[in-house]
Scaffold this motif. Structure first.
Motif, PDB file in Angstrom:
ATOM      1  N   VAL A   8       0.813  -1.303   0.078  1.00 12.05           N
ATOM      2  CA  VAL A   8      -0.031  -0.040  -0.102  1.00 12.05           C
ATOM      3  C   VAL A   8       0.785   1.247  -0.068  1.00 12.05           C
ATOM      4  O   VAL A   8       0.760   2.144  -0.869  1.00 12.05           O
ATOM      5  CB  VAL A   8      -1.108  -0.060   1.397  1.00 12.05           C
ATOM      6  CG1 VAL A   8      -1.774   1.128   1.099  1.00 12.05           C
ATOM      7  CG2 VAL A   8      -1.642  -1.295   1.332  1.00 12.05           C
ATOM      8  N   ILE A   9       1.984   1.294   0.839  1.00 11.76           N
ATOM      9  CA  ILE A   9       2.581   2.363   1.010  1.00 11.76           C
ATOM     10  C   ILE A   9       3.393   2.653  -0.447  1.00 11.76           C
ATOM     11  O   ILE A   9       3.395   3.874  -0.772  1.00 11.76           O
ATOM     12  CB  ILE A   9       3.794   2.228   2.187  1.00 11.76           C
ATOM     13  CG1 ILE A   9       2.798   2.151   3.420  1.00 11.76           C
ATOM     14  CG2 ILE A   9       4.589   3.375   2.194  1.00 11.76           C
ATOM     15  CD1 ILE A   9       3.788   2.086   4.477  1.00 11.76           C
ATOM     16  N   GLY A  10       3.990   1.656  -0.853  1.00  9.22           N
ATOM     17  CA  GLY A  10       4.494   1.909  -2.302  1.00  9.22           C
ATOM     18  C   GLY A  10       3.488   2.325  -3.305  1.00  9.22           C
ATOM     19  O   GLY A  10       4.020   3.216  -4.089  1.00  9.22           O
ATOM     20  N   THR A  11       2.214   1.667  -3.303  1.00 11.32           N
ATOM     21  CA  THR A  11       1.513   2.295  -4.245  1.00 11.32           C
ATOM     22  C   THR A  11       1.038   3.721  -4.161  1.00 11.32           C
ATOM     23  O   THR A  11       1.180   4.584  -5.044  1.00 11.32           O
ATOM     24  CB  THR A  11       0.158   1.422  -4.137  1.00 11.32           C
ATOM     25  OG1 THR A  11       0.415   0.078  -4.220  1.00 11.32           O
ATOM     26  CG2 THR A  11      -0.702   1.825  -5.336  1.00 11.32           C
ATOM     27  N   ILE A  12       0.799   4.266  -2.927  1.00 12.62           N
ATOM     28  CA  ILE A  12       0.673   5.567  -2.770  1.00 12.62           C
ATOM     29  C   ILE A  12       1.862   6.430  -3.047  1.00 12.62           C
ATOM     30  O   ILE A  12       1.622   7.543  -3.735  1.00 12.62           O
ATOM     31  CB  ILE A  12       0.144   5.716  -1.430  1.00 12.62           C
ATOM     32  CG1 ILE A  12      -1.154   5.117  -1.339  1.00 12.62           C
ATOM     33  CG2 ILE A  12      -0.167   7.336  -0.983  1.00 12.62           C
ATOM     34  CD1 ILE A  12      -1.872   4.920   0.074  1.00 12.62           C
ATOM     35  N   ALA A  13       3.144   5.763  -2.701  1.00 11.77           N
ATOM     36  CA  ALA A  13       4.008   6.817  -3.035  1.00 11.77           C
ATOM     37  C   ALA A  13       4.225   7.024  -4.612  1.00 11.77           C
ATOM     38  O   ALA A  13       4.551   7.902  -4.992  1.00 11.77           O
ATOM     39  CB  ALA A  13       5.454   6.045  -2.593  1.00 11.77           C
ATOM     40  N   VAL A  14       4.001   5.896  -5.279  1.00 20.84           N
ATOM     41  CA  VAL A  14       4.160   5.865  -6.838  1.00 20.84           C
ATOM     42  C   VAL A  14       3.232   6.878  -7.312  1.00 20.84           C
ATOM     43  O   VAL A  14       3.417   7.934  -8.289  1.00 20.84           O
ATOM     44  CB  VAL A  14       4.054   4.399  -7.295  1.00 20.84           C
ATOM     45  CG1 VAL A  14       3.801   4.664  -8.740  1.00 20.84           C
ATOM     46  CG2 VAL A  14       5.065   3.697  -7.089  1.00 20.84           C
ATOM     47  N   LEU A  15       1.778   6.872  -6.767  1.00 19.99           N
ATOM     48  CA  LEU A  15       0.669   7.769  -7.236  1.00 19.99           C
ATOM     49  C   LEU A  15       1.244   9.025  -7.058  1.00 19.99           C
ATOM     50  O   LEU A  15       0.876  10.008  -7.886  1.00 19.99           O
ATOM     51  CB  LEU A  15      -0.620   7.494  -6.592  1.00 19.99           C
ATOM     52  CG  LEU A  15      -1.097   6.145  -6.999  1.00 19.99           C
ATOM     53  CD1 LEU A  15      -2.343   5.591  -6.369  1.00 19.99           C
ATOM     54  CD2 LEU A  15      -1.464   6.191  -8.657  1.00 19.99           C
ATOM     55  N   LYS A  16       1.546   9.334  -5.838  1.00 18.94           N
ATOM     56  CA  LYS A  16       2.007  10.521  -5.378  1.00 18.94           C
ATOM     57  C   LYS A  16       2.918  11.328  -6.198  1.00 18.94           C
ATOM     58  O   LYS A  16       2.747  12.513  -6.655  1.00 18.94           O
ATOM     59  CB  LYS A  16       2.337  10.666  -3.930  1.00 18.94           C
ATOM     60  CG  LYS A  16       2.649  12.066  -3.514  1.00 18.94           C
ATOM     61  CD  LYS A  16       2.291  12.361  -2.068  1.00 18.94           C
ATOM     62  CE  LYS A  16       2.704  13.637  -1.870  1.00 18.94           C
ATOM     63  NZ  LYS A  16       2.478  14.092  -0.214  1.00 18.94           N
ATOM     64  N   PHE A  17       4.101  10.588  -6.641  1.00 16.12           N
ATOM     65  CA  PHE A  17       5.279  10.927  -7.492  1.00 16.12           C
ATOM     66  C   PHE A  17       4.516  11.312  -8.779  1.00 16.12           C
ATOM     67  O   PHE A  17       4.937  12.420  -9.203  1.00 16.12           O
ATOM     68  CB  PHE A  17       6.105   9.732  -7.735  1.00 16.12           C
ATOM     69  CG  PHE A  17       7.350  10.627  -8.409  1.00 16.12           C
ATOM     70  CD1 PHE A  17       8.254  11.308  -7.830  1.00 16.12           C
ATOM     71  CD2 PHE A  17       7.785  10.069  -9.534  1.00 16.12           C
ATOM     72  CE1 PHE A  17       9.373  11.686  -8.228  1.00 16.12           C
ATOM     73  CE2 PHE A  17       8.637  10.795 -10.413  1.00 16.12           C
ATOM     74  CZ  PHE A  17       9.455  11.515  -9.561  1.00 16.12           C
ATOM     75  N   PHE A  18       3.694  10.455  -9.330  1.00 18.13           N
ATOM     76  CA  PHE A  18       3.249  10.870 -10.607  1.00 18.13           C
ATOM     77  C   PHE A  18       2.098  11.986 -10.610  1.00 18.13           C
ATOM     78  O   PHE A  18       1.945  12.721 -11.581  1.00 18.13           O
ATOM     79  CB  PHE A  18       2.537   9.625 -11.432  1.00 18.13           C
ATOM     80  CG  PHE A  18       3.683   8.990 -11.922  1.00 18.13           C
ATOM     81  CD1 PHE A  18       4.207   9.274 -13.084  1.00 18.13           C
ATOM     82  CD2 PHE A  18       4.017   7.561 -11.528  1.00 18.13           C
ATOM     83  CE1 PHE A  18       5.132   8.337 -13.765  1.00 18.13           C
ATOM     84  CE2 PHE A  18       5.169   7.034 -11.924  1.00 18.13           C
ATOM     85  CZ  PHE A  18       5.784   7.219 -13.079  1.00 18.13           C
ATOM     86  N   GLN A  19       1.654  12.281  -9.417  1.00 15.13           N
ATOM     87  CA  GLN A  19       0.650  13.205  -9.377  1.00 15.13           C
ATOM     88  C   GLN A  19       1.149  14.699  -9.220  1.00 15.13           C
ATOM     89  O   GLN A  19       0.935  15.891  -9.691  1.00 15.13           O
ATOM     90  CB  GLN A  19      -0.568  12.937  -8.401  1.00 15.13           C
ATOM     91  CG  GLN A  19      -1.785  13.875  -8.624  1.00 15.13           C
ATOM     92  CD  GLN A  19      -2.839  13.144  -7.738  1.00 15.13           C
ATOM     93  OE1 GLN A  19      -2.516  12.417  -6.898  1.00 15.13           O
ATOM     94  NE2 GLN A  19      -4.082  13.903  -7.823  1.00 15.13           N
ATOM     95  N   TYR A  20       2.220  14.680  -8.292  1.00  9.20           N
ATOM     96  CA  TYR A  20       2.762  15.859  -7.971  1.00  9.20           C
ATOM     97  C   TYR A  20       4.493  16.114  -8.479  1.00  9.20           C
ATOM     98  O   TYR A  20       4.761  17.148  -8.033  1.00  9.20           O
ATOM     99  CB  TYR A  20       2.813  16.031  -6.335  1.00  9.20           C
ATOM    100  CG  TYR A  20       1.116  16.189  -5.652  1.00  9.20           C
ATOM    101  CD1 TYR A  20       0.735  17.438  -5.880  1.00  9.20           C
ATOM    102  CD2 TYR A  20       0.621  15.111  -5.372  1.00  9.20           C
ATOM    103  CE1 TYR A  20      -0.488  17.383  -5.299  1.00  9.20           C
ATOM    104  CE2 TYR A  20      -0.335  14.932  -4.641  1.00  9.20           C
ATOM    105  CZ  TYR A  20      -1.203  16.177  -4.829  1.00  9.20           C
ATOM    106  OH  TYR A  20      -2.340  16.223  -4.275  1.00  9.20           O
TER     107      TYR A  20
END
Lengths: 158, 144, 113, 102
Positions: free
Chosen positions: D68-80
């Motif tokens: 979960v933490i990895g998924t959210i980190a990847v998403l956050k990186f691609f969003q911001y």
């Protein structure tokens, strides 16, 4: 008061994980739980939102059985859709009105929508959710508002 | 990502449990798979999760950079200190049996302290790496 | 007698969980675009995984192993919809279109279903 | 019987990995990786049972957390384009900054 209950919950978590009831490990667990409580205060996450223990009995006894039934029902629908060769999907976006009063209630609602296969929350706003549904009938079921009503009932008495 | 209420509420709920789980792994190194390194990674992951959801400035306030740097040094110091203590007590470097009256107790104590040192250092190093990565890209005025 | 029933139930649950996981993966391959694929993936997360875990809990009885399995199930229960929601939200913010079958019905005209 | 569960999980994992390879957008791949993380977690538990060593469950829990933490980190990186961003400017106004992630 809330800190005490957080401590107790975390300590119970430790005991269940550990399963060794030696004196040293019990002390270590108590110290761990205490440290984590203090640290989460420092991180500013130890408030009523972060530890909704007052909701637990209703969640386990009333809400989760109903949610399980819903999940099984809609999983069956999605599974039959996937297995049909024609792939009869009709993706739909619906705006739903949510009547929850707290952020915890909204989160419960949003996650319940996402947890039932066939519908997922795209945008969770203050009083309106944007929901994507795999089939039109799934969207219609959701729009009948039963889940919203049950979540609101469940989060009341805060 | 603080604007998203689902992530915010779930993170609040989850982080304390992740921290307890990390420390559980730390202290049960001799019973199951686990030990200092994994525990350090899990604890650091919890703090990184906090930073992902609530933003780096808040996390920096909860875990300031000097604390992290201190953790790196203190962990290694603990590790080496145990080694030196065993030498002073008449054994080899990291020969735990001399730490207590009975060799078995000494070994338990020694392993516990060494693992603690490893855990603290790993947490510190992970957090420093994360702070550097996350603070670099857009804000040159890092507030350390 | 009861132990046989429990055994049978747990094998049924494990078999069903495995089958649902495979159906979910098949859906992941078959679905035409991103948003519809996410529904297939949530089949794995919210039915396949709990069925498998429940089957294993029944197998292991009232022990610490089943407590840990229960933690895994609860962890999935809280985190998987969160991750799915974050994905959907990020994809929409990035402009991945949901590719709808019909126009967006608003909250007002949902009453006349 | 656990063997057949393991085989089913491996087949499902293969499907998820094929989707991760094919997936046209980054979100398809992230979704596939997230699903395969869940499947790998179940696989760890099932293999632990198959060998009669349920110690693996701790590792399965760790896997789930990091998934979960990895998924959210990847998403956050691609969003911001930045992992430490507090993202105070709420909901949909982030489209411009998301473009600068590349």
């Amino acid at each position: 008061m809330r800190l005490v209950s957080t401590f107790l919950v975390l300590f119970a978590f430790w005991l269940l994980l550990s399963g060794f009831f030696t004196a040293f490990l019990m002390v270590a667990g108590a110290v761990t739980a205490l440290l984590v409580v203090l640290f989460s205060r420092r991180m500013d996450i130890a408030d009523r939102e972060g530890h909704p223990v007052h909701l637990a009995p209703r969640a386990v006894l009333i809400y989760w059985p109903w949610l399980t039934k819903e999940i099984i029902k809609s999983s069956w629908q999605v599974a039959t859709v996937i297995l049909q060769p024609g792939l009869p999907i009709s993706p739909t976006l619906v705006r739903l009105r949510s009547t929850q009063k707290t952020d915890v209630g909204r989160t419960v609602f949003a996650n319940s929508i996402t947890l039932t296969p066939g519908t997922l929350t795209v945008e969770a706003g203050r009083d309106e959710f944007l929901v994507h549904a795999l089939t039109r009938s799934g969207a219609r079921d959701l729009a009948s508002g039963e889940m919203d009503r049950r979540v609101s009932e469940f989060e009341r008495e805060l | 990502m603080r604007g998203d209420l689902v992530l915010r509420v779930i993170a609040k709920l989850l982080i304390p449990f992740i921290l307890v789980f990390g420390l559980y792994v730390q202290f049960h190194g001799d019973y199951g798979p686990g030990g200092g390194f994994q525990a350090g990674v899990i604890v650091a992951a919890a703090i990184i999760f906090h930073a992902l959801i609530y933003g780096l400035p808040l996390t920096r306030r909860a875990v300031p950079e000097w604390v992290v740097e201190l953790m790196v040094a203190a962990g290694i110091l603990l590790y080496a200190g145990v080694g030196v203590a065993t030498m002073l007590l008449g054994g080899n470097f990291l020969d735990y049996s001399v730490l207590a009256h009975e060799p078995v107790h000494g070994q338990h104590l020694g392993i516990l302290l060494v693992e603690l040192g490893v855990g603290i250092t790993v947490t510190g190093v992970m957090l420093i790496i994360f702070y550097m990565f996350a603070g670099r890209s857009r804000s040159p005025h890092s507030e350390s | 007698m009861t132990s046989q029933i429990i055994d049978l139930a747990s094998w049924l649950l494990i078999a069903g969980g495995g089958i649902f996981c495979m159906i979910g993966a098949l859906g992941l391959l078959r679905m035409p675009n991103f948003f519809t694929r996410m529904h297939a993936a949530s089949l794995i997360d919210s039915l396949g995984a709990p069925m498998l875990l429940l089957g294993m809990i029944l197998q292991s009885g009232f022990t610490l192993v089943s407590a840990k399995l229960l933690f895994i199930a609860l962890l999935l229960f809280f985190t998987s919809p969160t991750a799915t929601h974050a994905l959907a939200r990020a994809a929409r913010a990035r402009g991945v279109g949901p590719d709808l079958a019909e126009e967006l019905p608003t909250a007002t005209d949902r009453e006349d279903k | 019987m656990f063997e057949s569960a393991v085989i089913a999980l491996l087949l499902a994992l293969t499907g998820a990995l094929v989707r991760a390879l094919l997936g046209p957008t980054i979100f398809d791949r992230t979704q596939a990786v997230n699903s395969s993380g869940t499947l790998a977690m179940l696989l760890l538990a099932a293999i632990g049972f198959m060998n009669g060593r349920p110690d693996f469950l701790d590792i399965a829990i760790i896997y789930g957390l990091l998934n979960v933490i990895g998924t959210i980190a990847v998403l956050k990186f691609f969003q911001y384009g930045d992992l430490g961003d507090p993202g105070n400017n709420a909901d949909d106004s982030d489209n411009e900054t998301a473009g600068s992630a590349k």
